[in-house]
Design an enzyme around this catalytic site. Structure first.
Site, short mmCIF file in Angstrom:
data_model
loop_
_atom_site.label_atom_id
_atom_site.label_comp_id
_atom_site.label_asym_id
_atom_site.label_seq_id
_atom_site.Cartn_x
_atom_site.Cartn_y
_atom_site.Cartn_z
N GLU A 1 0.94 -1.26 0.07
CA GLU A 1 -0.02 -0.04 -0.13
C GLU A 1 0.83 1.14 -0.11
O GLU A 1 2.26 1.19 0.46
CB GLU A 1 -0.91 0.09 1.21
CG GLU A 1 -1.94 -1.01 1.24
CD GLU A 1 -2.94 -0.96 2.33
OE1 GLU A 1 -2.89 -0.28 3.22
OE2 GLU A 1 -3.74 -1.85 2.37
N GLY B 1 1.60 3.64 2.29
CA GLY B 1 2.25 4.03 3.05
C GLY B 1 2.91 2.81 3.94
O GLY B 1 3.24 3.15 5.16
N SER C 1 7.66 -2.42 3.24
CA SER C 1 7.74 -3.78 3.64
C SER C 1 7.06 -4.32 4.89
O SER C 1 7.02 -5.36 5.05
CB SER C 1 9.35 -4.05 3.68
OG SER C 1 10.14 -3.72 2.65
N THR D 1 1.99 -5.05 -10.65
CA THR D 1 2.30 -5.70 -11.99
C THR D 1 1.38 -6.22 -12.70
O THR D 1 0.56 -7.24 -12.05
CB THR D 1 3.50 -6.53 -11.93
OG1 THR D 1 4.78 -5.96 -11.42
CG2 THR D 1 4.10 -6.94 -13.40
N ARG E 1 35.70 -3.70 -29.42
CA ARG E 1 36.36 -2.18 -29.15
C ARG E 1 37.78 -2.26 -29.00
O ARG E 1 38.46 -3.02 -28.17
CB ARG E 1 35.65 -1.63 -27.92
CG ARG E 1 36.32 -0.33 -27.53
CD ARG E 1 36.19 0.88 -28.31
NE ARG E 1 36.18 1.98 -27.73
CZ ARG E 1 36.79 3.24 -28.38
NH1 ARG E 1 36.60 3.32 -29.66
NH2 ARG E 1 36.88 4.33 -27.56
N HIS F 1 31.52 -0.84 -21.90
CA HIS F 1 31.18 -0.01 -23.00
C HIS F 1 31.45 1.57 -22.97
O HIS F 1 31.64 2.15 -23.84
CB HIS F 1 29.58 0.02 -22.90
CG HIS F 1 29.12 -1.26 -23.69
ND1 HIS F 1 28.91 -2.43 -22.82
CD2 HIS F 1 28.37 -1.39 -24.69
CE1 HIS F 1 28.40 -3.43 -23.61
NE2 HIS F 1 27.99 -2.61 -24.64
N GLY F 2 32.16 1.82 -21.79
CA GLY F 2 32.84 3.17 -21.64
C GLY F 2 31.64 4.15 -21.96
O GLY F 2 30.26 4.08 -21.48
N GLY F 3 31.73 5.44 -22.94
CA GLY F 3 30.97 6.29 -22.98
C GLY F 3 29.60 5.73 -23.97
O GLY F 3 28.39 6.49 -23.66
N GLU G 1 9.92 -8.22 -4.56
CA GLU G 1 9.79 -9.46 -3.65
C GLU G 1 10.52 -9.39 -2.31
O GLU G 1 11.05 -10.38 -1.97
CB GLU G 1 10.06 -10.75 -4.45
CG GLU G 1 9.56 -10.72 -5.75
CD GLU G 1 8.00 -10.78 -5.65
OE1 GLU G 1 7.28 -10.73 -4.46
OE2 GLU G 1 7.29 -11.37 -6.63
#
Length: 401
Positions: A131, A133, A136, A162, A284, A354-356, A379
């Site tokens: 809910e 408010g 867990s 979901t 790369r 992957h860098g930039g 969960e």
């Protein structure tokens, strides 16, 4: 070793199912996942394909039209689907948890009414404990059901559903004080209700409203919503199991297998991140050679692969423990905790490789980087898992002095 995350001891049927799912992921999910995710578009064509494969009924018994497979088979399928796109595995998982709770705790009439249509994918499941408010703290639930003749009247607001819009059956945990006097422990005065509704948003049945989708950082495509009950009338025969006061235990049973599922999702996302990282590292070039030939990158790849293998092994162990009929909350908590944390770390390492370009939406790793954090809280947070693990360890290793 041909690839990571292999599972020993599978039957021919399990291997055939996994091979079919893996091919579907490679051909039907991975090529379109990033584009659909960027548009936050529900993957209807993918879902229809999974329906044809029978995955909505994978663990539903054959007598109800399902495949009657084990939790292990299901978790390995989820691992493959999450490798393609984690959102799709979420669509399957919430449906699976509702079907599992019905199978384990439903009355015979409830099983006969819902499970055949769920196995066919004609009824899609969602569930909610949370809910706005409480986070867990499930004991703080304020949504309430009050008996009125042969019906219950439900009022309150639920959060983080979901499949909230696309589902047609929602299992909702609310407080029901009927037969539970004041002072009863909170978890003993909760009941799970099975709410049938129309798919869509707005008022989907009298007294029940599904507002629009919650806009999220990642985990897009799948609809995540609130659920508002205002004088919602539910027949008494839609109390899961037929008796009030059992809802907390029913939901915890469902979440326990759900944690194996989240662990599987973490394994799948981490595996895909490793695939992207090791592939890019060989393409790369810097300083005259592929970056995969630099020791620093090899160390990173070694750490990533080890984490993928370790998380997969713990997930498989937790699933097999549950399939054996034994209590597995310790193993499920450990698997969920480790897999989600390792997933975050493997994805970040692939992002660094992957860098930039990892920051560009043109590259798939950007999507994974936004998806991985959801597994840290889905969960049950890492802190909740640690509490479960710690308490169980103290039970197992109780000091006799």
């Amino acid at each position: 070793m041909a690839r990571l995350a292999q599972t020993a001891g599978l039957t021919d049927i399990q291997q055939e199912i996994l091979s079919t799912v893996r091919d579907f992921v490679d051909k039907e999910i991975i090529p379109v996942a990033t584009e659909l995710e960027h548009r936050d578009e529900y993957p209807q064509q993918i879902v229809d394909g999974l329906k044809e494969l029978g995955l909505f009924g994978l663990m539903i018994p054959e007598e109800y039209g399902g495949l009657g497979e084990s939790l292990l088979t299901y978790a390995l399928c989820v691992e493959e689907i999450a490798r393609g796109w984690m959102s799709v595995s979420g669509i399957i998982n919430t449906h699976f948890i509702v079907a599992y709770m019905l199978k384990q705790h439903g009355t015979q009439e409830q099983k006969d009414h819902f499970l055949p249509r769920m196995a066919a994918g004609d009824v899609r499941g969602a569930f909610s404990m949370s809910e706005p408010g409480l986070g867990s703290d499930v004991s703080a639930i304020t949504s309430k059901a009050v008996r009125d003749g042969d019906e219950y009247v439900l009022n309150g607001q639920k959060m983080w559903l979901t499949n909230g819009g696309t589902s047609t059956l929602v299992a909702v945990l609310v407080r029901s004080d009927e037969g539970h006097p004041e002072g009863t422990a909170p978890h003993k005065s909760m009941t799970t209700f099975l709410i049938e509704k129309e798919a869509g948003f707005g008022e989907v049945r009298p007294g029940l409203t599904i507002p629009g989708k919650i806009d999220k950082m990642g985990y897009k495509g799948v609809d995540t919503t609130e659920l508002i009950m205002d004088g919602l009338r539910i027949p008494a025969n839609r109390v899961l199991g037929g008796s009030t006061g059992r809802g907390f235990y029913q939901m915890m049973d469902g979440v326990e297998v759900g944690r194996v599922n989240v662990a599987a999702r973490g394994c799948g996302v981490a595996h895909r991140a490793f695939e992207l990282g090791v592939q890019y590292a060989q393409q790369r070039h810097t300083f005259g050679k592929p970056i995969a030939q630099h020791q620093a990158i090899q160390f990173k790849l070694a750490e990533m692969a080890t984490k993928v293998e370790a998380a997969h092994a713990m997930m498989v162990n937790a699933a097999r423990k549950k399939d054996s009929g034994e209590r597995n909350d310790l193993e499920a908590g450990m698997a969920k905790y480790l897999a989600s944390e390792y997933c975050k770390e493997v994805v970040e390492d692939a992002f660094r490789i992957h860098g930039g370009y990892g920051f560009s939406k043109e590259y798939e790793i950007e999507r994974l980087y936004r998806e991985a954090p959801m597994l840290l809280i889905g969960e049950g947070t890492a802190e909740i898992q640690k509490m479960i693990i710690g308490r169980r360890l103290l039970e197992e290793y109780k000091f006799q002095g």
